[in-house]
Design an enzyme around this catalytic site. Structure first.
Site, mmCIF file in Angstrom:
data_model
loop_
_atom_site.group_PDB
_atom_site.id
_atom_site.type_symbol
_atom_site.label_atom_id
_atom_site.label_comp_id
_atom_site.label_asym_id
_atom_site.label_seq_id
_atom_site.Cartn_x
_atom_site.Cartn_y
_atom_site.Cartn_z
ATOM 1 C CE LYS A 285 -0.461 -0.174 5.037
ATOM 2 N NZ LYS A 285 -1.385 -0.214 6.178
ATOM 3 C CE1 TYR B 256 12.780 32.026 4.637
ATOM 4 C CE2 TYR B 256 13.068 29.661 4.379
ATOM 5 C CZ TYR B 256 12.781 30.892 3.840
ATOM 6 O OH TYR B 256 12.490 31.005 2.506
#
Length: 383
Positions: A57, A278
């Protein structure tokens, strides 16, 4: 280039899973299909003569469902599990008509016809899904394969005890249904001493006795390591196939499958007091050699996994925050000019496992693998 060509190129580049050349990519993801096959062999050995499926999956846990399933099929795997109908349809196209493919979440209302056309088996989780699959079998004019899932204590999917009693009380409840397995799922199999495992096994025994006689399936990856009482007739490993440790308190019995490397974009010398990234959450205390690599959270690298990359076995700590497309590394532990633009540093591999990366991010290896994006050049190797 005309507008149509531009649109075609844009769609091609943006398409999930579209091949990207090594030169065009900022990072390289190597998937060792030989290791996947060896992990399957190791699990089979622990199971003795018990059958072993493959859970592929989420596009093979992010590594390529078609490629992983083909490798497992070459190793003799003949039963596969996916989560959604769409995944099952794609896998059927990739594998052809022979293997059995089951949809763990069941078939969405209205999807029964597509499931039938793709020769997919349903995992039945409720009386409603059972009724819809029974009606689909009536329309098809023959029995349809299904695995019946019972909820033995995870409270996620599967029929609870009252629902099992209700459907088994109906004489026509399983008309048109070829019950190939009765199954359930363990919630705490990675904690082998936890009493919940035996409690679930006993509840599974009780519920399956009410249902049509069929082979039983309970063990996931970690469940295989709980021993023979949990093996039944079919095991359904997923994570262990991809190199994630199914026994977290012990050394990993599986081979690593994944290597993730990112390209260096540039190197530079930072002056003392320079803010990095940042928010300037890191500032240099002294002059420092740094490198910027072409990887970030836009590639599925978690911002919280802010630890290090490796080059020649040398640890290169992250500096500042992870950005969308880049990360800054401290390369002062390397000789001057040893690292240059275009070189590859390792994020997952021999120096740092997927489980270690998961620990740094406060998550699990499953999430790390399934988060890996589609901007990578992907290499599939056989050993």
């Amino acid at each position: 280039m005309n507008d149509a060509s531009k649109k075609s190129l844009s769609e091609s580049v943006a398409a999930k899973g579209a091949p990207i050349s090594e030169a065009a990519a900022g990072a390289i993801l190597t998937v060792d299909l030989g290791a996947v096959r060896e992990n399957y062999r190791r699990l089979k050995a622990r199971l003795g003569g018990v059958n072993c499926a493959g859970v592929v999956k989420a596009d093979g846990y992010g590594l390529g469902g078609a490629q992983v399933a083909a490798a497992l099929a070459a190793e003799g795997c003949a039963i596969f599990f996916v989560a959604h109908l769409a995944e099952g349809m794609l896998l059927r196209q990739a594998l052809g008509s022979r293997p059995a493919i089951y949809v763990l979440n069941g078939i969405n209302p209205g999807g029964e016809g597509e499931a039938f056309e793709a020769q997919l088996g349903a995992v039945i989780n409720s009386a409603g899904q059972l009724a819809a699959w029974r009606a689909a079998a009536l329309r098809a004019g023959h029995k349809l394969k299904a695995a019946i899932q019972v909820d033995s204590g995870m409270s996620r999917l599967g029929m609870a005890a009252a629902e099992v009693e209700a459907v088994t009380a109906d004489p026509q409840g399983f008309d048109g249904i070829d019950v190939t397995f009765v199954m359930s799922h363990l919630a705490r199999a990675d904690e082998p001493e936890h009493p919940a495992n035996e409690q679930q096994r006993l509840e599974f025994e009780r519920l399956r006795e009410m249902l049509p006689k069929a082979p039983a399936s309970l063990a996931n990856s970690s469940g295989i390591f709980l021993g023979q009482p949990f093996h039944y007739d079919l095991a359904r490993p997923g994570a262990a196939l991809y190199g994630i440790n199914p026994t977290p308190a012990e050394p990993n019995p599986m081979l690593p499958v994944v290597r993730l490397q990112s390209k260096v974009i540039q190197t530079r010398m930072l002056e003392a007091g320079a803010g990095v990234g940042y928010g300037h959450i890191f500032r240099t205390a002294a002059p420092l050699a740094a490198a910027t690599i072409s990887l970030g959270y836009g590639d599925g690298w978690h911002r919280r996994a802010s630890a290090a990359a490796f080059f020649d076995g040398v640890r290169l700590p992250f500096l500042g925050r992870v950005s969308m497309d880049s990360i800054v590394l401290d390369i002062s532990a390397l000789p001057p000019d040893r690292l240059k633009a275009g070189d590859l540093v390792e994020l997952i591999g021999p120096s740092q496992t997927v489980d270690q990366v998961a620990g740094q991010a406060g998550t699990i290896g499953y999430e790390i693998l399934t988060s890996l994006g589609h901007r990578f050049h992907r290499r599939y190797v056989s050993g």
